[in-house]
Design a protein around this motif. Structure first.
Motif, PDB file in Angstrom:
ATOM      1  N   GLN A 293       0.804  -1.217   0.000  1.00  0.00           N
ATOM      2  CA  GLN A 293       0.000   0.000   0.000  1.00  0.00           C
ATOM      3  C   GLN A 293       0.843   1.277   0.000  1.00  0.00           C
ATOM      4  N   LYS A 294       2.160   1.152   0.137  1.00  0.00           N
ATOM      5  CA  LYS A 294       3.021   2.329   0.203  1.00  0.00           C
ATOM      6  C   LYS A 294       3.959   2.424  -0.995  1.00  0.00           C
TER       7      LYS A 294
ATOM      8  N   TRP B 223       4.667   4.114  -4.367  1.00  0.00           N
ATOM      9  CA  TRP B 223       4.253   5.287  -5.132  1.00  0.00           C
ATOM     10  C   TRP B 223       4.069   4.951  -6.613  1.00  0.00           C
TER      11      TRP B 223
ATOM     12  N   CYS C  81       0.454   3.900  -7.402  1.00  0.00           N
ATOM     13  CA  CYS C  81      -0.473   5.042  -7.460  1.00  0.00           C
ATOM     14  C   CYS C  81      -0.247   5.871  -8.718  1.00  0.00           C
TER      15      CYS C  81
ATOM     16  N   GLN D 103     -10.356  10.357 -10.560  1.00  0.00           N
ATOM     17  CA  GLN D 103      -9.596   9.229 -10.040  1.00  0.00           C
ATOM     18  C   GLN D 103      -8.120   9.376 -10.367  1.00  0.00           C
TER      19      GLN D 103
ATOM     20  N   ASP E 172      -6.634  11.837  -7.905  1.00  0.00           N
ATOM     21  CA  ASP E 172      -6.486  11.250  -6.567  1.00  0.00           C
ATOM     22  C   ASP E 172      -5.279  10.326  -6.504  1.00  0.00           C
ATOM     23  N   GLN E 173      -5.120   9.484  -7.518  1.00  0.00           N
ATOM     24  CA  GLN E 173      -4.002   8.540  -7.492  1.00  0.00           C
ATOM     25  C   GLN E 173      -2.662   9.266  -7.581  1.00  0.00           C
TER      26      GLN E 173
ATOM     27  N   HIS F 118      -2.047  12.350  -6.607  1.00  0.00           N
ATOM     28  CA  HIS F 118      -1.820  13.004  -5.315  1.00  0.00           C
ATOM     29  C   HIS F 118      -1.343  11.998  -4.276  1.00  0.00           C
ATOM     30  N   ASN F 119      -1.896  10.795  -4.301  1.00  0.00           N
ATOM     31  CA  ASN F 119      -1.438   9.751  -3.373  1.00  0.00           C
ATOM     32  C   ASN F 119       0.022   9.401  -3.639  1.00  0.00           C
TER      33      ASN F 119
ATOM     34  N   HIS G  48       2.140  12.023  -2.182  1.00  0.00           N
ATOM     35  CA  HIS G  48       2.136  11.922  -0.719  1.00  0.00           C
ATOM     36  C   HIS G  48       3.099  10.837  -0.250  1.00  0.00           C
ATOM     37  N   LEU G  49       3.184   9.739  -1.000  1.00  0.00           N
ATOM     38  CA  LEU G  49       4.074   8.647  -0.621  1.00  0.00           C
ATOM     39  C   LEU G  49       5.524   8.970  -0.954  1.00  0.00           C
TER      40      LEU G  49
ATOM     41  N   THR H 130       5.655  12.380 -11.647  1.00  0.00           N
ATOM     42  CA  THR H 130       4.296  12.503 -11.120  1.00  0.00           C
ATOM     43  C   THR H 130       3.806  13.940 -11.214  1.00  0.00           C
TER      44      THR H 130
END
Length: 564
Positions: free
Chosen positions: A132-133, A135, A138, A198, A201-202, A204-205, A208-209, A215
């Motif tokens: 889940q972490k 990048w 995402c 979507q 959002d991905q 931006h995630n 964030h990671l 990106t």
């Protein structure tokens, strides 16, 4: 008794060697992994033939169960363009090690390269459950959503149009029927549609990671696709703060400022680009267009010479060079350069526009008609093209078709006063004073609106023609307008030649500068990473990056400076 004691004594001493601890034997490599180091070494050295030979030997010894050998074989197949076979091998790796997220990421990337974006999204979602972490997952999800081209605005417009043309009973039936699918993505009505939100959002995630230049670039392209230049500039500013030496980010930000007419910041960022990369094609071309804007044609040509040495077959470059010669009134040289640009990009309407304009200036009306007609075929919604076509037709003494072209220009262009002025001159010369007065009044409305909304300066020649026409329409057969003239067509030509400096804005206007970024964006090369690593690990799956078809990108206007 003595013999027993003697035997006991002989048994007590022990050799020193027997007292030393036994050394353990070095562990042997598992047979499945014994040649992985050699496979990895050949791969990072790009000796693919030797690497494939070792992989073949390893798979024969392990009966096809060596996961790393299969993985690297799939990477080589992808590099060779055999995406389908690469996908099959990555799926085999995922079967051998189902809990490995890297295998799923490579399966998803192969699906992406095959154009199966929905399937790639599903596999990336499975990989996200395992890690889940990450990048990259995402980021690549965001790119896949962009490629689906299912934007929320399109969906909203479709449903709005659909609601206008179906009956209430049909709409009720559509809402109540659970088996019907959304026409856009095949999902049941009301379900979330993959699209631009979507993708945002991905991405931006992913930031964030872990913050990455790629990106930021993709997120900026999303806002350019949406037409939100302010948001795109904000994203690229953050990207430049994070990576101040990235020439692609600096150039893109400079071009966006150039498009908005903020020349100081544009020059600053383009200058920084040239500091880090003095031969940057996009930055040099944009800087040349800025100089061309302010009439520094010689300096702009000096810049273009640098670009011409590196990129000899660039249509935007030769278009800009041609318009520099046009600004210097070297019309033959301008036509020569524009013809070369047209040869390299025969479907580019801006080059055809410029060729028509130069031929009009040289009074070669048949050639002007030819190029302007071709430009209209590619850009049928631009009123100014019809106006220039009408000027050519007027000088070719085809009055009826000239009127039709002017009517179409008036219908398409609601803010350019030159269209109405030229049309009014033609009508006045044909004796249709009432219609000419109507067009003159419409021109006055547009001029007043432009004066109110901007500080635009009108060309003195256009003002003079407008004043003469106004006086003639007010007093009828006034001497102001009835001065002896060699040919009535000269009046029409007088008004038409003023188009280059009035509302259309002269060479290098803000609009032209915005379009002048074409060269850089349309012909740039996308950056891509390498597949190998310096450690004995699986080469990572690279972040996805869309091809330069977007776009589009929004991003980026055409570098072909249009002289109007």
């Amino acid at each position: 008794m003595a013999e027993e004691k003697l035997s006991a004594r002989t048994q007590l001493p022990v050799s020193a060697e027997s007292q030393k601890p036994m050394l353990k034997k070095a562990p042997e490599f598992p047979i499945l992994e014994k040649q992985n180091w050699l496979i990895h070494l050949y791969y990072i050295q790009k000796d693919y033939e030797a690497c494939k030979a070792v992989i073949k030997e390893q798979l024969q010894e392990t009966h096809g169960l060596c996961e790393y050998a299969i993985y690297v074989q799939a990477l080589i197949f992808r590099l060779e363009g055999n995406i389908q076979e690469s996908l099959r091998l990555f799926q085999m790796c995922a079967f051998l090690s189902p809990q490995c997220a890297d295998n799923l990421k490579q399966v998803a990337r192969s699906l992406f390269l095959l154009g199966k974006h929905k399937a790639a999204i599903e596999v990336y979602n499975e990989a996200a459950k395992l890690n889940q972490k990450d990048w990259e997952i995402c980021h690549n999800l965001g790119v896949c959503y962009i490629y689906l081209k299912q934007f929320d605005k399109e969906l909203f417009l479709f449903r709005e149009i659909l609601s206008k043309y179906i009956s209430a009973a049909a709409a009720k039936l559509l809402q109540s029927c659970p088996t019907l699918c959304d026409p856009i993505d095949g999902s049941p009505p009301g379900s979330p549609v993959p699209g631009i939100l979507q993708a945002q959002d991905q991405l931006h995630n992913a930031l964030h990671l872990n913050r990455h230049d790629l990106t930021y670039i993709m997120l900026g392209k999303i806002f350019l696709l949406k037409g939100d230049l302010d948001k795109a500039i904000e994203i690229y500013k953050k990207a430049v703060e994070f990576s101040p030496e990235n020439t692609e980010l600096l150039t893109t930000l400079g071009l966006l400022y150039l498009q908005l007419g903020i020349y100081q910041k544009a020059f600053e960022h383009l200058g920084n680009t040239l500091t880090y990369d003095p031969t940057n094609y996009k930055a040099i071309l944009a800087a040349g267009s800025m100089m061309q804007t302010h009439g520094d044609f010689d300096v702009a040509l000096t810049k273009y010479k640098v670009v011409a040495c590196a990129v000899t077959e660039s249509p935007p470059l030769w278009n800009n060079i041609g318009m520099c010669f046009f600004g210097k009134k070297k019309y033959v040289a301008a036509i020569s350069c524009l013809k070369r640009a047209n040869y390299l990009a025969p479907l580019d309407w801006k080059i055809l526009y410029n060729l028509g304009l130069v031929h009009l200036t040289m009074q070669q009306y048949a050639s002007a008609f030819h190029f302007l007609s071709a430009a209209i075929n590619f850009q049928p919604k631009m009123g100014e093209l019809y106006m220039l076509l009408a000027v050519a037709l007027t000088n070719l003494e085809d009055t009826e078709n000239a009127k039709r072209a002017y009517e179409e220009a008036v219908r398409l262009d609601k803010c350019n006063p030159l269209v109405n002025l030229n049309y009014a001159v033609l009508l006045y010369n044909q004796g249709e004073k009432r219609d000419a007065l109507a067009q003159y009044q419409e021109m006055e409305k547009k001029v007043n609106l432009l004066k109110y909304n901007s500080s635009l300066e009108f060309d003195p020649e256009m003002v003079e023609v407008a004043q003469k026409l106004g006086a003639a329409l007010q007093v009828g057969e006034a001497l102001v307008w009835t001065k002896p003239v060699k040919d009535p067509k000269s009046k029409q030509q007088t008004a038409s030649t003023s188009k280059a400096a009035c509302f259309q804005q002269p060479l290098g206007s803000n609009q032209a500068l915005g379009q002048a970024m074409s060269s850089a964006a349309a012909y740039r090369k996308l950056s891509s990473g390498a597949g190998g690593t310096s450690q004995l690990t699986k080469p990572p799956s690279l972040p996805l990056e869309p091809e330069p078809t977007v776009e589009a990108q929004p991003t980026e206007a055409s570098a072909q400076t249009r002289e109007k």
